[in-house]
Design a protein around this motif. Structure first.
Motif, PDB file in Angstrom:
ATOM      1  N   LEU A   1       0.870  -1.171   0.000  1.00  0.00           N
ATOM      2  CA  LEU A   1       0.000   0.000   0.000  1.00  0.00           C
ATOM      3  C   LEU A   1       0.913   1.228   0.000  1.00  0.00           C
ATOM      4  O   LEU A   1       1.720   1.419   0.905  1.00  0.00           O
ATOM      5  N   LEU A   2       0.778   2.072  -1.009  1.00  0.00           N
ATOM      6  CA  LEU A   2       1.757   3.127  -1.266  1.00  0.00           C
ATOM      7  C   LEU A   2       1.349   4.443  -0.598  1.00  0.00           C
ATOM      8  O   LEU A   2       0.158   4.766  -0.514  1.00  0.00           O
ATOM      9  N   PRO A   3       2.345   5.216  -0.138  1.00  0.00           N
ATOM     10  CA  PRO A   3       2.062   6.512   0.511  1.00  0.00           C
ATOM     11  C   PRO A   3       1.281   7.443  -0.405  1.00  0.00           C
ATOM     12  O   PRO A   3       1.539   7.523  -1.616  1.00  0.00           O
ATOM     13  N   GLY A   4       0.307   8.137   0.171  1.00  0.00           N
ATOM     14  CA  GLY A   4      -0.475   9.105  -0.576  1.00  0.00           C
ATOM     15  C   GLY A   4      -1.581   8.506  -1.421  1.00  0.00           C
ATOM     16  O   GLY A   4      -2.393   9.241  -2.003  1.00  0.00           O
ATOM     17  N   ARG A   5      -1.678   7.184  -1.506  1.00  0.00           N
ATOM     18  CA  ARG A   5      -2.709   6.536  -2.324  1.00  0.00           C
ATOM     19  C   ARG A   5      -3.958   6.234  -1.488  1.00  0.00           C
ATOM     20  O   ARG A   5      -3.879   6.083  -0.269  1.00  0.00           O
ATOM     21  N   ILE A   6      -5.097   6.137  -2.184  1.00  0.00           N
ATOM     22  CA  ILE A   6      -6.383   5.836  -1.538  1.00  0.00           C
ATOM     23  C   ILE A   6      -6.785   4.409  -1.898  1.00  0.00           C
ATOM     24  O   ILE A   6      -6.674   3.995  -3.070  1.00  0.00           O
ATOM     25  N   TYR A   7      -7.267   3.687  -0.903  1.00  0.00           N
ATOM     26  CA  TYR A   7      -7.635   2.285  -1.108  1.00  0.00           C
ATOM     27  C   TYR A   7      -9.057   2.032  -0.596  1.00  0.00           C
ATOM     28  O   TYR A   7      -9.476   2.608   0.420  1.00  0.00           O
ATOM     29  N   TYR A   8      -9.768   1.172  -1.321  1.00  0.00           N
ATOM     30  CA  TYR A   8     -11.123   0.765  -0.935  1.00  0.00           C
ATOM     31  C   TYR A   8     -11.078  -0.716  -0.572  1.00  0.00           C
ATOM     32  O   TYR A   8     -10.290  -1.484  -1.142  1.00  0.00           O
ATOM     33  N   TRP A   9     -11.936  -1.120   0.370  1.00  0.00           N
ATOM     34  CA  TRP A   9     -11.980  -2.540   0.732  1.00  0.00           C
ATOM     35  C   TRP A   9     -13.407  -2.982   1.017  1.00  0.00           C
ATOM     36  O   TRP A   9     -14.266  -2.177   1.383  1.00  0.00           O
TER      37      TRP A   9
END
Length: 374
Positions: A267-275
């Protein structure tokens, strides 16, 4: 005691009288039914038990969708009928399903599916009870949670009353089907509902995912938000960063949880993730999926811009609380001049991020009583 005339009866006449007595006695025994054994064995098919039952599984409407459900073994040399009743503990008393077969003979092994295929004299349901169940049935197509007592009785075809055993008990057996309908599935952390507000920031790239559910098997999927995505559902169609199948008492114990794996796509810095989590449930028609809400979070950006913004928010909050002496620590020449938050904060032994600390201070959940600089 024989008189003189009886003593001198011919041997052939004595044999004839004895034969008559035997025939009469045998006939009386047949009429009671005890000379010919009648037995019944009823059991649930444990390999056919499911977490969810649809109303169609009981084939109440006669559409041919009945499941096996139980195994029934009848042994009898007398003609008989079978009566089936199903009673729900939600509405005790009269059964909500009652059925009676036509006349049968000989030994028989059958399931509920076979029973529905018999020639039936009667198959009725209690409209009042089904009306009481109708809201749940219409909304989900499933029988509500509860205990369903299934009773099979062997009837005398002449009276339609149960045959009775040697101690005058009706020949019938009952098994109980427990329906749990595990439909709860609530996400807990990290993040919050993707359609409600801005995605919260996480400082860990290996977050712990937790949710509440009484199901036993799940699929968890984490996907990265892309600028081309138009909705949370669209995000979940992207190639997953991780997708795992988890089983209770194998991959987790107690409340469902999942630690993002170190070997997964980072999971990369500054990125947005949905789960999202899918609960996998067994039904007679196969495995079905119950989806959770879609939640989102953002991974902390290492460039320090967000840190500086949140630090400024903290300074403004401290000023509004009248804690001027704390502000002096960060001014030029102060012991904390030039320092920035590293994201590691403990509140009563629990890890929180700077955003959570701001919320706790703003709503008054915690108060600053003192401080020291080490």
């Amino acid at each position: 005691m024989l008189n003189q005339r009886q003593r001198h009866l011919p041997r052939r006449t004595k044999s004839f009288l004895t034969l008559i007595c035997v025939v009469v006695l045998t006939g009386v025994t047949n009429q009671t039914g005890y000379a010919q054994p009648i037995s019944l064995k009823l059991s649930l098919l444990t390999d056919q038990l499911y977490q969810i039952y649809n109303i169609s599984d009981f084939d109440i409407a006669g559409g041919g969708g009945a499941i096996d459900l139980f195994n029934c073994e009848v042994t009898s040399n007398l003609p008989y009928k079978l009566r089936l009743t199903i009673v729900s503990d939600r509405f005790p008393g009269s059964p909500f399903v009652e059925a009676r077969s036509g006349e049968l003979t000989g030994n028989l092994v059958l399931t509920y599916r076979n029973f529905r295929a018999l020639t039936l004299e009667r198959f009725v349901y209690n409209p009042q009870q089904l009306e009481s169940l109708s809201n749940a049935i219409l909304q989900t197509g499933r029988l509500p949670s509860g205990r369903y007592d299934i009773t099979v009785a062997i009837l005398n075809p002449d009276s339609n009353q149960p045959y009775r055993d040697s101690v005058d008990n009706p020949i019938q057996q009952t098994v109980s089907l427990i329906i749990s309908n595990p439909i709860s599935l609530d996400l807990i952390s990290p993040g919050q509902n993707a359609g409600v507000a801005e995605c919260p920031t996480l400082f860990s790239t290996l977050p712990q995912f937790t949710w509440n559910s009484d199901a036993d098997k799940f699929i968890i999927t984490v996907c990265e938000y892309l600028p081309t995505n138009s909705s949370p559902e669209d995000v979940m169609q992207n190639a997953p960063r991780v997708r795992m199948t988890l089983r209770r008492n194998q991959d987790f114990f107690g409340s469902p949880s999942f630690q993002y794996p170190t070997g997964g796509l980072p999971l990369l810095p500054g990125r947005i993730y949905y789960w999202q989590v899918l609960a996998l449930l067994q039904t007679a028609s196969g495995e079905v999926q119950l989806p959770s809400e879609i939640w989102c979070f953002k991974i902390h950006n290492n460039d320090g811009v967000e840190d500086q913004l949140q630090l400024q928010q903290l300074m403004n909050l401290l000023a509004s609380l009248g804690l001027q002496d704390l502000l002096e620590l960060f001014k030029p020449g102060g012991p904390l001049a030039g320092y920035k938050p590293n994201g590691k904060i403990l509140v009563n032994g629990k890890n929180v991020d700077l955003a959570e600390l701001l919320v706790l201070l703003q709503n008054g959940s915690i108060k600053i009583k003192g401080y020291n600089v080490e």
